[in-house]
Scaffold this motif. Structure first.
Motif, PDB file in Angstrom:
ATOM      1  N   LEU A 124     -10.267  19.927  46.772  1.00 35.47           N
ATOM      2  CA  LEU A 124     -10.354  18.621  46.125  1.00 35.47           C
ATOM      3  C   LEU A 124      -9.413  18.481  44.928  1.00 35.47           C
ATOM      4  CD1 LEU A 124     -12.060  16.339  47.090  1.00 35.47           C
ATOM      5  CD2 LEU A 124     -13.766  16.894  45.378  1.00 35.47           C
ATOM      6  N   PHE A 125      -9.476  19.452  44.028  1.00 34.74           N
ATOM      7  CA  PHE A 125      -8.686  19.336  42.806  1.00 34.74           C
ATOM      8  C   PHE A 125      -7.176  19.407  43.075  1.00 34.74           C
ATOM      9  CE2 PHE A 125      -6.617  21.866  39.423  1.00 34.74           C
ATOM     10  CZ  PHE A 125      -6.367  20.805  38.571  1.00 34.74           C
ATOM     11  N   TYR A 128      -6.052  16.306  44.780  1.00 33.76           N
ATOM     12  CA  TYR A 128      -6.038  15.146  43.879  1.00 33.76           C
ATOM     13  C   TYR A 128      -4.764  15.175  43.031  1.00 33.76           C
ATOM     14  CZ  TYR A 128      -7.646  11.485  40.750  1.00 33.76           C
ATOM     15  OH  TYR A 128      -7.753  10.308  40.048  1.00 33.76           O
ATOM     16  N   ALA A 129      -4.436  16.379  42.548  1.00 36.85           N
ATOM     17  CA  ALA A 129      -3.248  16.505  41.695  1.00 36.85           C
ATOM     18  C   ALA A 129      -1.989  16.063  42.450  1.00 36.85           C
ATOM     19  CB  ALA A 129      -3.113  17.946  41.215  1.00 36.85           C
ATOM     20  N   ALA A 132      -2.149  12.283  43.081  1.00 33.46           N
ATOM     21  CA  ALA A 132      -1.933  11.532  41.847  1.00 33.46           C
ATOM     22  C   ALA A 132      -0.445  11.525  41.509  1.00 33.46           C
ATOM     23  CB  ALA A 132      -2.736  12.154  40.707  1.00 33.46           C
ATOM     24  N   TYR A 212     -17.912  10.134  52.304  1.00 34.60           N
ATOM     25  CA  TYR A 212     -18.216   9.745  50.933  1.00 34.60           C
ATOM     26  C   TYR A 212     -17.384  10.514  49.897  1.00 34.60           C
ATOM     27  CZ  TYR A 212     -20.802   9.353  46.572  1.00 34.60           C
ATOM     28  OH  TYR A 212     -21.137   9.154  45.261  1.00 34.60           O
ATOM     29  N   LEU A 213     -17.427  11.857  50.000  1.00 30.45           N
ATOM     30  CA  LEU A 213     -16.860  12.677  48.930  1.00 30.45           C
ATOM     31  C   LEU A 213     -15.374  12.392  48.690  1.00 30.45           C
ATOM     32  CD1 LEU A 213     -17.338  14.934  46.869  1.00 30.45           C
ATOM     33  CD2 LEU A 213     -16.689  16.575  48.627  1.00 30.45           C
ATOM     34  N   VAL A 216     -14.851   8.653  47.486  1.00 29.32           N
ATOM     35  CA  VAL A 216     -15.272   8.352  46.119  1.00 29.32           C
ATOM     36  C   VAL A 216     -14.351   9.023  45.096  1.00 29.32           C
ATOM     37  CG1 VAL A 216     -16.899  10.252  45.646  1.00 29.32           C
ATOM     38  CG2 VAL A 216     -17.360   7.990  44.740  1.00 29.32           C
ATOM     39  N   THR A 217     -13.696  10.095  45.510  1.00 29.41           N
ATOM     40  CA  THR A 217     -12.794  10.788  44.596  1.00 29.41           C
ATOM     41  C   THR A 217     -11.407  10.139  44.571  1.00 29.41           C
ATOM     42  OG1 THR A 217     -13.964  12.833  45.124  1.00 29.41           O
ATOM     43  CG2 THR A 217     -11.868  13.071  43.989  1.00 29.41           C
ATOM     44  N   LEU A 219     -10.464   7.018  46.025  1.00 30.99           N
ATOM     45  CA  LEU A 219     -10.354   5.554  45.977  1.00 30.99           C
ATOM     46  C   LEU A 219     -10.969   5.077  44.659  1.00 30.99           C
ATOM     47  CD1 LEU A 219     -11.314   4.712  49.656  1.00 30.99           C
ATOM     48  CD2 LEU A 219      -9.032   4.891  48.661  1.00 30.99           C
ATOM     49  N   GLN A 220     -10.125   4.793  43.688  1.00 21.24           N
ATOM     50  CA  GLN A 220     -10.631   4.534  42.349  1.00 21.24           C
ATOM     51  C   GLN A 220     -10.606   3.073  41.936  1.00 21.24           C
ATOM     52  OE1 GLN A 220     -12.352   6.412  40.764  1.00 21.24           O
ATOM     53  NE2 GLN A 220     -11.957   8.442  41.565  1.00 21.24           N
ATOM     54  N   SER A 221      -9.698   2.300  42.494  1.00 23.09           N
ATOM     55  CA  SER A 221      -9.703   0.890  42.087  1.00 23.09           C
ATOM     56  C   SER A 221     -10.650   0.132  43.010  1.00 23.09           C
ATOM     57  CB  SER A 221      -8.295   0.300  42.178  1.00 23.09           C
ATOM     58  OG  SER A 221      -7.944   0.113  43.516  1.00 23.09           O
ATOM     59  N   GLU A 222     -11.301  -0.876  42.465  1.00 25.08           N
ATOM     60  CA  GLU A 222     -12.289  -1.596  43.265  1.00 25.08           C
ATOM     61  C   GLU A 222     -11.656  -2.279  44.466  1.00 25.08           C
ATOM     62  OE1 GLU A 222     -16.001  -2.432  40.280  1.00 25.08           O
ATOM     63  OE2 GLU A 222     -14.612  -4.070  40.634  1.00 25.08           O
ATOM     64  N   SER A 223     -10.369  -2.609  44.361  1.00 24.84           N
ATOM     65  CA  SER A 223      -9.722  -3.259  45.508  1.00 24.84           C
ATOM     66  C   SER A 223      -9.518  -2.284  46.664  1.00 24.84           C
ATOM     67  CB  SER A 223      -8.384  -3.868  45.084  1.00 24.84           C
ATOM     68  OG  SER A 223      -7.550  -2.860  44.559  1.00 24.84           O
ATOM     69  N   TYR A 225     -11.959   0.073  47.352  1.00 19.44           N
ATOM     70  CA  TYR A 225     -13.288   0.593  47.714  1.00 19.44           C
ATOM     71  C   TYR A 225     -13.612   0.324  49.180  1.00 19.44           C
ATOM     72  CZ  TYR A 225     -15.231   1.810  43.098  1.00 19.44           C
ATOM     73  OH  TYR A 225     -15.498   2.410  41.897  1.00 19.44           O
TER      74      TYR A 225
ATOM     75  N   ASP B  29     -10.540  -9.746  47.195  1.00 21.47           N
ATOM     76  CA  ASP B  29      -9.339  -9.266  46.525  1.00 21.47           C
ATOM     77  C   ASP B  29      -8.983 -10.127  45.330  1.00 21.47           C
ATOM     78  OD1 ASP B  29      -7.550  -8.001  49.388  1.00 21.47           O
ATOM     79  OD2 ASP B  29      -8.609  -6.977  47.787  1.00 21.47           O
ATOM     80  N   SER B  32     -11.163  -9.373  42.311  1.00 18.62           N
ATOM     81  CA  SER B  32     -11.068  -8.118  41.592  1.00 18.62           C
ATOM     82  C   SER B  32      -9.663  -7.825  41.083  1.00 18.62           C
ATOM     83  CB  SER B  32     -11.528  -6.962  42.484  1.00 18.62           C
ATOM     84  OG  SER B  32     -10.665  -6.887  43.583  1.00 18.62           O
ATOM     85  N   THR B  76     -14.044  -0.481  36.480  1.00 18.55           N
ATOM     86  CA  THR B  76     -14.480  -0.111  37.829  1.00 18.55           C
ATOM     87  C   THR B  76     -15.842   0.561  37.740  1.00 18.55           C
ATOM     88  OG1 THR B  76     -12.183   0.296  38.408  1.00 18.55           O
ATOM     89  CG2 THR B  76     -13.837   1.211  39.870  1.00 18.55           C
ATOM     90  N   ASN B  84     -15.770  12.249  38.877  1.00 17.85           N
ATOM     91  CA  ASN B  84     -14.449  11.692  39.184  1.00 17.85           C
ATOM     92  C   ASN B  84     -13.515  11.811  37.987  1.00 17.85           C
ATOM     93  OD1 ASN B  84     -15.092  11.009  41.749  1.00 17.85           O
ATOM     94  ND2 ASN B  84     -15.375   8.839  41.367  1.00 17.85           N
ATOM     95  N   ALA B  91      -6.305  16.740  36.738  1.00 19.39           N
ATOM     96  CA  ALA B  91      -5.052  16.554  37.481  1.00 19.39           C
ATOM     97  C   ALA B  91      -4.090  15.637  36.721  1.00 19.39           C
ATOM     98  CB  ALA B  91      -5.365  15.958  38.850  1.00 19.39           C
TER      99      ALA B  91
END
Lengths: 278, 454
Positions: A124-125, A128-129, A132, A212-213, A216-217, A219-223, A225, B29, B32, B76, B84, B91
């Motif tokens: 995961l970590f 993610y790095a 990102a 889920y895991l 949720v890790t 996808l951070q912006s609500e758009s 989700y 969309d 948000s 959010t 998270n 990172a």
């Protein structure tokens, strides 16, 4: 007449068991719908009671605040990406492993089996790095590829068993008629393993839809989700509006139930054939 | 039907679904999305029910954005915000404004250079002059500010005045009076108190903190958290033993501690099934669902501190806690704007409008703050009254320490396991020996956050 009665009696225990199982499967769904029409205090006071007044407003609030419109679109895109990537890559890989087209087929099989046992939390970590750094956080398609990668070992192993079931004479005859490897795969083998493709598609699709895991890790912006994440955004630290939450759960369940009802034969056939072959 | 046509059918159904949902999704969309011309600054927040999401959007996001022409704030909501943010910070990613769970969370990330040193912003905005000293100190690491707590929180007693009247009892002010009411309620067939940890064992930390504060007291806790006393000293043994006694005789949850959660407990309190609910002031945020004008019972609910027990301790002691903290991500490109957002939230005006809409979560820890309950409606007025009691107590040093805010992580977890003593699986002394061993190791490794002196 007597025979039919005896037959009914003989089937009764089985039918009773089926009724009990159906009841236990449907009761939670019924309770979700029941509580979705109640106010929060009503749900807390007695989750089994019928609502005093049908409160359809919970559905409006759940749809609006969980942003299900965007969420379902993203869930479909994520699931579609996962299925597509898995089928496009697992099928040729499974064919190569089944036909032992490479020398390292056995080590690769061992690697795939080991990969299935490694928990995703380990990756995961670093994952993610990398994502990102590449600017791929909150990218539904990128997350679809991660979930595809997680599902690939199982998909390859499963499809391999379907390829093993095809008589060797079939591709050989096609080759003798002048077909190249791609043509053999495209026109002979893939149609022959289409039940396997359906099985893998269903299994992987359900995994991706319910995932889920990773979602949720990453996808951070609500758009970005998915429907599941939108639903869970309604859950607070201590404060939870249970009525709205149940309405959100009902909205979340509905597409899967509808899809299942429309294509239930394919679901059952696919899963049954998968269980036999696998 | 052939398998190929079945496959085609599934694909067709899925594609149709995608098309329909995409059409539905376009509305979401636009709701948000941010302004295309401005850059976005992000804040990740806990999941929240619709009313609270709306409140934060109206009172923070919309108001802040209206004052800006360069950036757009985007909040959010996510129920896994803690983990998270940890993953993202590690990172070198994540939101501009870092929502944290308090000093224990802040310290390791500050030391790792993941959070911005806020000393300059503190000077610029005068945070040191505005924020309660112990709360301000709790956000420092090695003398520099890295986080500001959004709200003060304390564990105490919610009481139902109507039930007390029915029982012929007054609002208790001493431990003896409290025990008298608890016994009377039990004798009357009511729950002596309602509370419980169903579904979330960490709720136990509320009660370990409450008994440690009331029995051992601020000075003993300060000493032990600084390594100048032992967890196995008598005041701490007494605190744990008293909590176990209360659990076992039903004072804590009426024998249903394991079967009740906060929502159910508050519901029972509103249904006159108990005179008391022991819990954090955070609980005001969902108490509004059960005590409101519609039910005509707003005036029944009140909040008092847990009475002191230990010899020589002052009255009206509060367990000092914070609900969350805000920091700035060192990787943020908009650090100045992020500081501006934090400053926006650290004001009396913001506290007042949030308390009106969302009581219990926005008790901004401001020095000398005195709210006029008459300016609030419903339970917001009761919460304002509670805040008026807590803030002077903190200024006077009448506070103990909430484990989740001031204890290092492993010691905090040890104290969550206090239910092992309650359930008779361990005695208080051996439990505290284990706490002592864990704490000693964390103290040595520097994991203990700054402890403000009472």
């Amino acid at each position: 007449m007597r025979k039919s009665r005896e037959q009914s009696l003989r089937m009764m225990p089985g039918n009773v068991v089926l009724v009990v199982l159906a009841f236990t499967a449907l009761l939670p769904i019924f309770l979700v719908f029941l509580n979705s029409l109640k106010t929060a205090p009503e749900v807390v006071r007695n989750p089994l009671a019928f609502p005093a007044v049908l409160d359809w407003g919970n559905y409006v609030e759940a749809w609006k605040y969980a942003k299900f419109g965007t969420g379902f679109k993203n869930s479909v895109l994520l699931t579609g990406t996962t299925i597509l990537v898995v089928l496009l890559t697992a099928a040729p890989a499974a064919y190569v492993l089944a036909e032992r087209k490479i020398k390292a087929a056995r080590p690769v099989m061992v690697y795939l089996m080991v990969a299935m046992t490694v928990p995703i939390q380990l990756f995961l970590f670093p994952l993610y790095a990398v994502f990102a750094k590449a600017g791929l956080i909150s990218n539904v398609f990128a997350v679809g590829i991660i979930i595809a990668a997680i599902n690939l070992p199982l998909a390859i192993m499963l499809l391999r068993t379907f390829f093993l079931g095809i008589p060797k004479e079939l591709p050989e005859a096609a080759t003798m008629d002048g077909a190249n490897t791609f043509q053999v795969l495209r026109h002979i083998l893939l149609p022959a393993v289409s039940p396997g493709l359906i099985t893998v598609g269903i299994i992987v699709g359900l995994n991706a839809w319910n995932e889920y895991l990773i979602s949720v890790t990453f996808l951070q912006s609500e758009s970005s989700y998915t429907a599941t994440l939108g639903f869970l955004s309604l859950t607070g630290t201590f404060a939870v509006d249970q009525g709205v939450l149940m309405a959100g759960a009902a909205i979340l369940i509905l597409p899967i139930v509808v899809l299942f009802l429309i294509a239930q034969r394919s679901f059952v056939d696919g899963l049954v054939s998968g269980s036999v072959k696998g | 039907m052939t398998t190929r046509s079945r496959l085609a059918k599934i694909v067709a159904v899925t594609a149709l679904g995608a098309l329909l949902l995409s059409a539905c999704g376009s509305g979401g969309d636009s709701e948000s999305g941010g302004d295309g011309k401005k850059e976005t600054i992000e804040m990740w927040f806990w999941g929240a029910p619709p009313a609270h999401q709306e409140s934060l959007k109206t009172n923070l996001v919309d108001k802040f954005n209206a004052s800006q022409d360069k950036v757009t704030l985007e909040v959010t909501f996510n129920e896994r915000v803690d983990s998270n943010i940890q993953t993202a910070l590690s990172a070198n990613g994540g939101p501009d404004i870092v929502y944290g769970s308090g000093p224990s969370f802040v310290s390791p990330f500050a030391k790792a250079g993941k959070l911005v040193n806020l000393d300059e912003y503190s000077k610029k905005y005068g945070w040191g002059d505005r924020i309660l000293e112990p709360i301000y100190q709790s956000g420092t690491v090695d003398g520099s500010l890295y986080a500001l707590a959004n709200s003060i929180n304390t564990v105490g007693i919610f009481y139902n005045k109507a039930v007390l009247d029915e029982l012929g009892q007054e609002i208790p002010t001493t431990i003896e009076e409290l025990e008298t009411v608890l016994t009377a309620a039990g004798d009357a067939g009511l729950y002596p108190s309602v509370t419980g940890n169903k579904g979330w064992q960490p709720v136990n930390e509320n009660y370990s903190s409450m008994f440690l504060t009331a029995v051992a007291g601020p000075d003993a806790m300060y000493d032990v958290l600084n390594g100048d006393a032992q967890w196995t000293d008598q005041p701490f043994v007494d605190a744990v033993e008293m909590s176990a006694k209360w659990y076992q005789n039903g004072f804590l949850g009426g024998g249903q501690y394991l079967n009740l959660n906060f929502n159910e407990s508050m519901q029972l309190l509103a249904d006159n099934q108990s005179p008391f609910f022991f819990g954090p002031t955070l609980a005001f945020q969902f108490a509004t669902e059960f005590f409101n004008d519609e039910n005509g019972n707003v005036d029944d609910l009140g909040f008092i501190p847990f009475p002191t027990v230990g010899a020589g301790l002052e009255d009206d002691l509060f367990t000092l806690a914070t609900t969350a903290s805000f920091s700035i991500n060192a990787a943020s490109k908009h650090q100045d704007e992020a500081a501006e957002v934090i400053d926006f939230m650290m004001t009396e005006d913001f506290m007042k409008i949030m308390t009106e809409d969302w009581p219990g979560y926005w008790g901004v820890p401001l020095k000398g703050l005195e709210l006029d309950p008459a300016n609030f409606t419903g339970l917001s007025a009761t919460y304002a009254d509670a805040i008026n009691k807590i803030i002077p107590a903190v200024e006077d040093g009448r506070f103990g320490y909430f484990t989740g805010t001031f204890f290092p992580p492993q010691t905090q977890q040890e104290l969550v396991n206090i239910d092992m003593v309650w359930l008779g699986q361990q005695d208080a002394t051996s439990f505290l020996e284990s706490v002592e061993a864990t704490f000693a190791s964390e103290l040595e490794s520097g994991a203990v956050p700054p402890i403000p002196k009472p």
